[in-house]
Design a protein around this motif. Structure first.
Motif, PDB file in Angstrom:
ATOM      1  N   ARG A 199      78.425  75.587  66.493  1.00 46.58           N
ATOM      2  CA  ARG A 199      77.159  76.035  65.946  1.00 46.58           C
ATOM      3  C   ARG A 199      77.180  77.544  65.744  1.00 46.58           C
ATOM      4  O   ARG A 199      76.719  78.055  64.739  1.00 46.58           O
ATOM      5  CB  ARG A 199      76.020  75.618  66.882  1.00 46.58           C
ATOM      6  CG  ARG A 199      74.687  75.598  66.162  1.00 46.58           C
ATOM      7  CD  ARG A 199      73.603  75.052  67.052  1.00 46.58           C
ATOM      8  NE  ARG A 199      73.938  73.733  67.577  1.00 46.58           N
ATOM      9  CZ  ARG A 199      73.676  73.342  68.822  1.00 46.58           C
ATOM     10  NH1 ARG A 199      73.123  74.182  69.675  1.00 46.58           N
ATOM     11  NH2 ARG A 199      73.976  72.124  69.208  1.00 46.58           N
ATOM     12  N   LEU A 256      85.229  77.772  49.432  1.00 43.58           N
ATOM     13  CA  LEU A 256      85.053  76.976  50.648  1.00 43.58           C
ATOM     14  C   LEU A 256      83.863  77.487  51.456  1.00 43.58           C
ATOM     15  O   LEU A 256      83.079  76.697  51.994  1.00 43.58           O
ATOM     16  CB  LEU A 256      86.330  77.008  51.486  1.00 43.58           C
ATOM     17  CG  LEU A 256      87.509  76.291  50.851  1.00 43.58           C
ATOM     18  CD1 LEU A 256      88.697  76.279  51.776  1.00 43.58           C
ATOM     19  CD2 LEU A 256      87.128  74.858  50.485  1.00 43.58           C
ATOM     20  N   ALA A 281      80.834  76.279  49.787  1.00 49.27           N
ATOM     21  CA  ALA A 281      80.676  74.840  49.991  1.00 49.27           C
ATOM     22  C   ALA A 281      80.129  74.568  51.392  1.00 49.27           C
ATOM     23  O   ALA A 281      79.235  73.747  51.576  1.00 49.27           O
ATOM     24  CB  ALA A 281      82.007  74.139  49.796  1.00 49.27           C
ATOM     25  N   LEU A 282      80.643  75.305  52.363  1.00 47.44           N
ATOM     26  CA  LEU A 282      80.176  75.147  53.738  1.00 47.44           C
ATOM     27  C   LEU A 282      78.695  75.484  53.831  1.00 47.44           C
ATOM     28  O   LEU A 282      77.899  74.764  54.450  1.00 47.44           O
ATOM     29  CB  LEU A 282      80.989  76.050  54.651  1.00 47.44           C
ATOM     30  CG  LEU A 282      80.692  75.883  56.136  1.00 47.44           C
ATOM     31  CD1 LEU A 282      81.289  74.608  56.642  1.00 47.44           C
ATOM     32  CD2 LEU A 282      81.212  77.056  56.923  1.00 47.44           C
ATOM     33  N   TRP A 308      76.675  72.799  52.353  1.00 48.46           N
ATOM     34  CA  TRP A 308      76.719  71.627  53.228  1.00 48.46           C
ATOM     35  C   TRP A 308      75.715  71.779  54.364  1.00 48.46           C
ATOM     36  O   TRP A 308      74.985  70.850  54.706  1.00 48.46           O
ATOM     37  CB  TRP A 308      78.143  71.483  53.768  1.00 48.46           C
ATOM     38  CG  TRP A 308      78.316  70.341  54.695  1.00 48.46           C
ATOM     39  CD1 TRP A 308      78.323  70.368  56.053  1.00 48.46           C
ATOM     40  CD2 TRP A 308      78.519  68.970  54.329  1.00 48.46           C
ATOM     41  NE1 TRP A 308      78.522  69.116  56.560  1.00 48.46           N
ATOM     42  CE2 TRP A 308      78.633  68.245  55.525  1.00 48.46           C
ATOM     43  CE3 TRP A 308      78.601  68.305  53.115  1.00 48.46           C
ATOM     44  CZ2 TRP A 308      78.836  66.873  55.536  1.00 48.46           C
ATOM     45  CZ3 TRP A 308      78.804  66.946  53.130  1.00 48.46           C
ATOM     46  CH2 TRP A 308      78.921  66.250  54.318  1.00 48.46           C
ATOM     47  N   LEU A 330      65.983  58.051  58.556  1.00 47.71           N
ATOM     48  CA  LEU A 330      66.789  57.449  57.503  1.00 47.71           C
ATOM     49  C   LEU A 330      65.960  56.783  56.413  1.00 47.71           C
ATOM     50  O   LEU A 330      66.354  56.749  55.269  1.00 47.71           O
ATOM     51  CB  LEU A 330      67.722  56.408  58.126  1.00 47.71           C
ATOM     52  CG  LEU A 330      68.942  57.031  58.822  1.00 47.71           C
ATOM     53  CD1 LEU A 330      69.621  56.000  59.687  1.00 47.71           C
ATOM     54  CD2 LEU A 330      69.906  57.572  57.777  1.00 47.71           C
ATOM     55  N   VAL A 331      64.796  56.250  56.799  1.00 46.81           N
ATOM     56  CA  VAL A 331      64.016  55.469  55.845  1.00 46.81           C
ATOM     57  C   VAL A 331      63.645  56.328  54.640  1.00 46.81           C
ATOM     58  O   VAL A 331      63.764  55.912  53.494  1.00 46.81           O
ATOM     59  CB  VAL A 331      62.747  54.918  56.531  1.00 46.81           C
ATOM     60  CG1 VAL A 331      62.022  53.979  55.594  1.00 46.81           C
ATOM     61  CG2 VAL A 331      63.127  54.233  57.841  1.00 46.81           C
ATOM     62  N   GLU A 369      66.764  57.415  52.388  1.00 48.31           N
ATOM     63  CA  GLU A 369      67.363  56.439  51.479  1.00 48.31           C
ATOM     64  C   GLU A 369      66.791  56.533  50.071  1.00 48.31           C
ATOM     65  O   GLU A 369      67.488  56.348  49.102  1.00 48.31           O
ATOM     66  CB  GLU A 369      67.138  55.021  52.019  1.00 48.31           C
ATOM     67  CG  GLU A 369      68.044  54.648  53.165  1.00 48.31           C
ATOM     68  CD  GLU A 369      69.497  54.496  52.765  1.00 48.31           C
ATOM     69  OE1 GLU A 369      69.778  53.595  51.974  1.00 48.31           O
ATOM     70  OE2 GLU A 369      70.341  55.289  53.221  1.00 48.31           O
ATOM     71  N   GLN A 370      65.480  56.858  50.013  1.00 41.76           N
ATOM     72  CA  GLN A 370      64.821  56.759  48.727  1.00 41.76           C
ATOM     73  C   GLN A 370      65.414  57.660  47.621  1.00 41.76           C
ATOM     74  O   GLN A 370      65.732  57.154  46.559  1.00 41.76           O
ATOM     75  CB  GLN A 370      63.325  57.030  48.868  1.00 41.76           C
ATOM     76  CG  GLN A 370      62.499  55.827  48.471  1.00 41.76           C
ATOM     77  CD  GLN A 370      61.986  55.056  49.680  1.00 41.76           C
ATOM     78  OE1 GLN A 370      61.548  55.659  50.653  1.00 41.76           O
ATOM     79  NE2 GLN A 370      62.039  53.749  49.631  1.00 41.76           N
ATOM     80  N   PHE A 408      83.661  72.114  44.916  1.00 42.65           N
ATOM     81  CA  PHE A 408      84.822  71.489  45.519  1.00 42.65           C
ATOM     82  C   PHE A 408      85.840  71.079  44.459  1.00 42.65           C
ATOM     83  O   PHE A 408      87.045  71.258  44.625  1.00 42.65           O
ATOM     84  CB  PHE A 408      84.381  70.292  46.347  1.00 42.65           C
ATOM     85  CG  PHE A 408      85.430  69.893  47.299  1.00 42.65           C
ATOM     86  CD1 PHE A 408      85.784  70.756  48.313  1.00 42.65           C
ATOM     87  CD2 PHE A 408      86.107  68.720  47.160  1.00 42.65           C
ATOM     88  CE1 PHE A 408      86.806  70.437  49.170  1.00 42.65           C
ATOM     89  CE2 PHE A 408      87.124  68.392  48.019  1.00 42.65           C
ATOM     90  CZ  PHE A 408      87.459  69.257  49.030  1.00 42.65           C
TER      91      PHE A 408
END
Lengths: 615, 435
Positions: free
Chosen positions: A11, A386, A389-390, A393, A407-408, A411-412, A498
């Protein structure tokens, strides 16, 4: 593994990298450029040395004396050439036979996809003449090639004369352990391509040629000779081959060693080496030489007739005689001695040249930069990608745990998210495919409808498609009906960055110069582009740093380095002709630069363009 | 759910059919990343030619596939393209059904645990929902069928696709609980390439779990079932081997297939770890290091089986991954099989630590393989060290991937018993450290 498994340290590192991302990127970029410029500084380079033992320890004595006779032959050849209005095939066959060679001819023909306006050729028919001197001392399993192009006009006659003179002299010697092939090729690279394809029984470019009737062993090394005057002042070594491939450095070392021994002035990229590396002028000379090499290598085209040999795993270089206003003059006998010496050393080879470097840059003939030294310059530029990109991310990952629903909810947006990323990817690649295929396919239509020649039609179509690609984001938006989300462009940018990193990395491995030049212009764009930067200004910057503009800048820099500065208009005309040459190189010899730019680099740049106009 | 699966199958078959007829098929058959000396189609054709001439297909050290494969292609040689496409389809459907069944089991177990109030209250967000699990089987099929690695492998007609199909059928029959079919397919997979031998342990564990027999060495029921399964497995292996013997009426295939796999005489470069190492090695160390390298595949079975004895399906995934990393002639087709399982573990995503690094490494390496091969073999400017460096990096990436999933799985299990927000004794927030 502590770093990978300990969450606290991870971290801390991630925080550091995201917080200092922009300064780090800037530092990396500057460090990359500085590293690259430092490569030409003499204390940072290595002195060249002969690695191949078979060529190092044995000194040879050169006895070639027939320079004057070679000149007479050259004049005779010139007269015959003038009389025939082309290559005097019969005369050459007779001349070679008279010198005791096994002589064969090969005729070839090739229709170019569109007329080549630089060399004024479209339907090419020609004949290669070559003679083989069979090795008296060994079982003829290996061969060396000496070639001289037969060019129209009065140039290069001396090269053919010297080639015949050397053939006669070599015939009388007993020490040859390899077949020596003396080749006079017509229509420079096209003829060379036909001969090499015939020799190796391959047909990669769809050219038609008659099969070769005689062969030597497998070719170990080749030299191509270009001489246009009776007396020269210096010899220039040309190494850059197809797709930026270079011969083994030992071949350059060999040339340099013999130039030193015989006392001929030798140059590379037409630049004489200076001894005062610590002065500004000395450093600038080295930088100019290296930059010229980088630009030539990046172009991916063969810069001499040797360029096509490299594809067949044959070490080859071109030697070009220069006649300038220097006082120091060298006659053909000396050049002949140089070639004799080089061939005798090559004759001693026990295996292919492989000891020395294949990846190098030359700031001068006596100094080189190997892959280990120049790759960090590219690595620093690639590190920016990179880092970015990090950063992306982390940005993408951080809001996800923040939302309580987990998660619900996640997903949408996934469904349309994939579509909004996939659509630009596909569209930009289709544009790339259009850029690759359409210019040649559409030339007939273009010629019918517009008052342009075929070559202009091809080039202008390419530029038109290239420009039309810029209208892409608006089209994408219509398809998506304004569904772009904040997360969407981040994902797209992550993919684009990437993609670019992998693409540039692979390019730099095959052709460092091309990879580096592209990275120099594309990496800043990739690093700073977001939908939130000032749009008009960024669009301007992006266009200025696009692959096409890079080519334009490279042309100006090249001309500047050649000490032949050009005006804007000339530059533009040169730009057009360079594009047509690039397309021709791809179609004739299989150069990969044009497909690389149009099918991969340009779509990748379009993705970034798309991000700028993300709504 | 059948409609999307059919659609995926149709898309996959179309892609393959197009590629089979394109000019890509020919060069792909030569790629060392896609075909190995064991499963190259060219070698199968050579073996068939020898068979047709009445010679042993194993004479001449070219052919190293098993006799059953050569007899299979003896009859369907004209439809080879279709056979490979069907094999991929079978694998995908088998995995689809297996995962569907497995998810049902997982969900049922979770439900019981929830009803028994066994989970700590703060880890409700770790509970898996049917909505999230609904598309997983389809994603598995998608991952297998549309993975470029699988497509390349299929278009190159690498017999790896058939091995994958056998393993997938083995997984399906195990999860469906059919001990006999599971043993037969395991024997078939072992017969094909030895290494699936290590899947014996997870299959046994799963079947035991299904029959509610605890893994307890003092219980006769445990030994009885183990013996039963082992006998079925060894019996069918024996039958298959004998059948091969009767087909060719010689034992040539034993040294030619299994000797070839175990002693690694062919050092053609591939994406594995063996070739470079053994090409560089002095001959008299060879035997020792071959043992060391081969033990790698089998050894991890023991600690993993102990650690994961409650989770045999995850163990199967780990084993398949380990086989494809450490086997002597790996190809990208082997990798695609365990990659198909990644969607099953999508709930572990939040615990994965190196997924960014790993995906960067894997993608970059996949692009660099052909580039460095070109530089080494065609341009002659690079050398084998360049290629091996990428091989090594690729395998490190794979190992990181697998160990990351392993860690994530264990961590989730840990949270499910100890609560998601761990507290130290003094009440401050604690973090888990792997040492």
């Amino acid at each position: 593994m502590g770093l990978l498994s300990d969450p606290n340290r991870r971290r801390a590192l991630t925080n550091l990298l995201t917080r200092l991302n922009t300064p780090l990127c800037i530092v990396c970029y500057l460090a990359g450029v500085a590293w690259f410029m430092g490569l030409a500084f003499e204390p940072f380079t290595l002195r060249t040395y002969m690695s191949e033992n078979a060529m190092g320890s044995t000194m040879v004595e050169e006895r070639f004396l027939a320079g004057e006779r070679a000149l007479v032959t050259a004049r005779e050849f010139a007269a015959q050439k003038k009389k025939m209005g082309g290559m005097p095939v019969d005369w050459l066959v007779k001349a070679m036979q008279a010198r005791g060679l096994e002589v064969f001819t090969q005729s070839f023909s090739r229709t170019l996809p569109f007329p080549d306006e630089n060399k004024e050729r479209y339907m090419v028919h020609g004949t290669n003449v070559y003679g083989i001197l069979r090795a008296p001392r060994a079982p003829r399993t290996e061969a060396l090639v000496l070639s001289a192009p037969c060019t129209p006009g009065s140039s290069n006659n001396q090269a053919v004369g010297l080639l015949l003179g050397l053939a006669q002299y070599f015939r009388g010697q007993m020490y040859w352990a390899k077949d020596i092939i003396f080749l006079v090729n017509e229509h420079d690279l096209i003829g060379m391509q036909a001969w090499l394809e015939g020799y190796h029984h391959t047909n990669t470019t769809g050219m038609s040629w008659t099969p070769l009737e005689g062969r030597g062993g497998s070719i170990q090394a080749a030299l191509s000779l270009e001489l246009s005057s009776d007396i020269i002042t210096s010899l220039d070594l040309v190494l850059e081959g197809l797709n930026g491939q270079l011969p083994n450095l030992d071949l350059a070392n060999l040339f340099y060693a013999f130039c030193q021994k015989i006392g001929v002035l030798c140059t590379i990229q037409g630049k004489l080496q200076r001894n005062d590396w610590d002065s500004a002028a000395g450093y600038s000379q080295a930088v100019q030489t290296m930059l010229l090499m980088v630009l030539k290598q990046a172009s991916g085209r063969p810069w001499g007739d040797h360029g096509l040999f490299l594809r067949y795993h044959i070490e080859a270089a071109s030697i070009r005689g220069i006649n300038s206003f220097r006082q120091y003059k060298t006659d053909l006998t000396t050049v002949g001695k140089l070639l004799e010496g080089m061939f005798r050393k090559l004759n001693n080879l026990l295996e292919r040249l492989h000891q020395s470097y294949f990846f190098y840059l030359l700031p001068s003939l006596s100094r080189f930069v190997s892959i280990g030294y120049y790759m960090p310059a590219f690595g620093l530029l690639a590190a920016i990608l990179l880092l970015r990109a990090l950063d992306l991310w982390v940005q993408l990952g951080s809001p996800a745990p923040g939302t309580e629903d987990g998660l619900v909810d996640g997903e949408q947006p996934f469904g349309p998210g994939v579509l909004s990323v996939l659509t630009p990817l596909i569209i930009s690649h289709l544009t790339g495919v259009a850029l690759y295929t359409l210019p040649i396919m559409a030339q007939q239509t273009a010629v019918e409808h517009f008052p342009v020649s075929e070559t202009e039609a091809v080039v202008l179509t390419a530029i038109a498609i290239y420009t039309a690609g810029l209208a892409l984001p608006h089209n994408t938006h219509r398809v998506l009906s304004g569904e772009g989300t904040e997360e969407g462009w981040r994902v797209l940018k992550l993919i684009a960055i990437f993609y670019m990193a992998v693409l540039l990395g692979c390019t730099a491995l095959i052709n460092f110069s091309l990879g580096f030049i592209l990275a120099l212009t594309l990496v800043p764009v990739a690093a700073f582009i977001t939908p939130h930067v000032p749009r008009v200004l960024s669009a301007l910057v992006m266009v200025l740093l696009s692959p096409g503009s890079t080519l334009l800048f490279s042309i100006f820099v090249y001309q500047e380095l050649q000490e032949a500065p050009i005006t804007l208009l000339e530059g533009w005309n040169l730009f057009l002709s360079v594009i047509s040459q690039g397309i021709l190189d791809h179609n004739l010899y299989g150069s990969l630069v044009y497909p690389l730019i149009s099918l991969l680099v340009y779509p990748c740049w379009l993705l970034l363009w798309n991000i700028l106009f993300w709504k | 759910m059948a409609a999307p699966l059919t659609l995926v199958l149709i898309v996959a078959v179309t892609i393959r059919a197009v590629l089979f007829s394109s000019s890509l098929a020919e060069p792909l058959m030569e790629r060392v990343e896609v075909v190995s000396p064991l499963n190259a189609w060219k070698r199968v054709v050579e073996g068939l030619a020898l068979l047709d001439l009445g010679a042993s297909p194993y004479s001449g050290d070219v052919f190293h596939e098993t006799p059953l494969i050569i007899y299979l292609f003896h009859f369907v040689i004209d439809y080879a393209d279709i056979v490979f496409m069907i094999a991929d389809g079978i694998t995908a459907v088998a995995l689809y059904l297996a995962v569907q069944d497995y998810n049902k089991t997982v969900f049922r177990k979770q439900k019981y645990a929830l009803e028994a109030d066994r989970y700590p209250h703060d880890c409700l967000e770790l509970i898996r929902t049917p909505k999230e699990m609904y598309y997983i089987p389809l994603k598995v099929a998608l991952f297998y069928l549309l993975n470029p690695f699988t497509i390349f492998s299929c278009v190159a007609k690498s017999t790896c696709g058939l091995n994958n199909a056998v393993i997938a059928l083995f997984i399906l029959s195990t999860i469906k609980g059919s001990a006999f079919l599971s043993a037969v397919f395991l024997a078939l997979a072992t017969y094909q390439s030895i290494y699936p031998l290590t899947l014996f342990a997870p299959a046994l564990l799963f079947l035991l779990q299904r029959l509610y027999i605890p893994v307890n060495f003092y219980r006769p029921s445990f030994w009885l079932f183990t013996l039963q399964y082992a006998v079925m497995y060894l019996g069918s292996l024996c039958v298959i081997v004998c059948l091969s013997f009767f087909l060719l009426s010689s034992w040539d295939f034993i040294p030619s297939v299994y000797g070839f796999i175990l002693s690694v005489p062919d050092l053609t470069p591939n994406i594995g770890l063996f070739w470079y190492f053994f090409a560089e090695m002095f001959e008299h160390f060879r035997f020792f290091f071959i043992c060391v390298f081969q033990i790698n595949v089998f050894f991890y079975t023991i600690p993993l089986s102990i650690k994961l004895k409650e989770h045999p399906v995850f163990l199967i995934f780990m084993q398949i991954a380990i086989i494809s990393i450490f086997k002597s002639y790996p190809t990208v087709g082997d990798i695609s099989l365990y990659m198909a399982f990644l969607p099953v573990w999508s709930h572990l995503y939040r615990f994965l630590r190196n997924i960014f690094l790993v995906s960067c490494v894997m993608l970059a390496c996949s692009a660099l393989f052909p580039v460095l091969w070109h530089l080494w073999i065609y341009a002659g400017s690079a050398n084998s060290n360049f290629y091996y460096a990428i091989t090594l990096l690729f395998n490190v990436g794979q190992i990181l991937l697998v160990s990351d999933y392993f860690y994530a799985f264990l961590r989730r299990e840990h949270h499910l018993t100890h609560g998601l927000y761990l507290k130290r004794k003094d009440g401050s927030e604690a973090t888990l450290v792997l040492k």
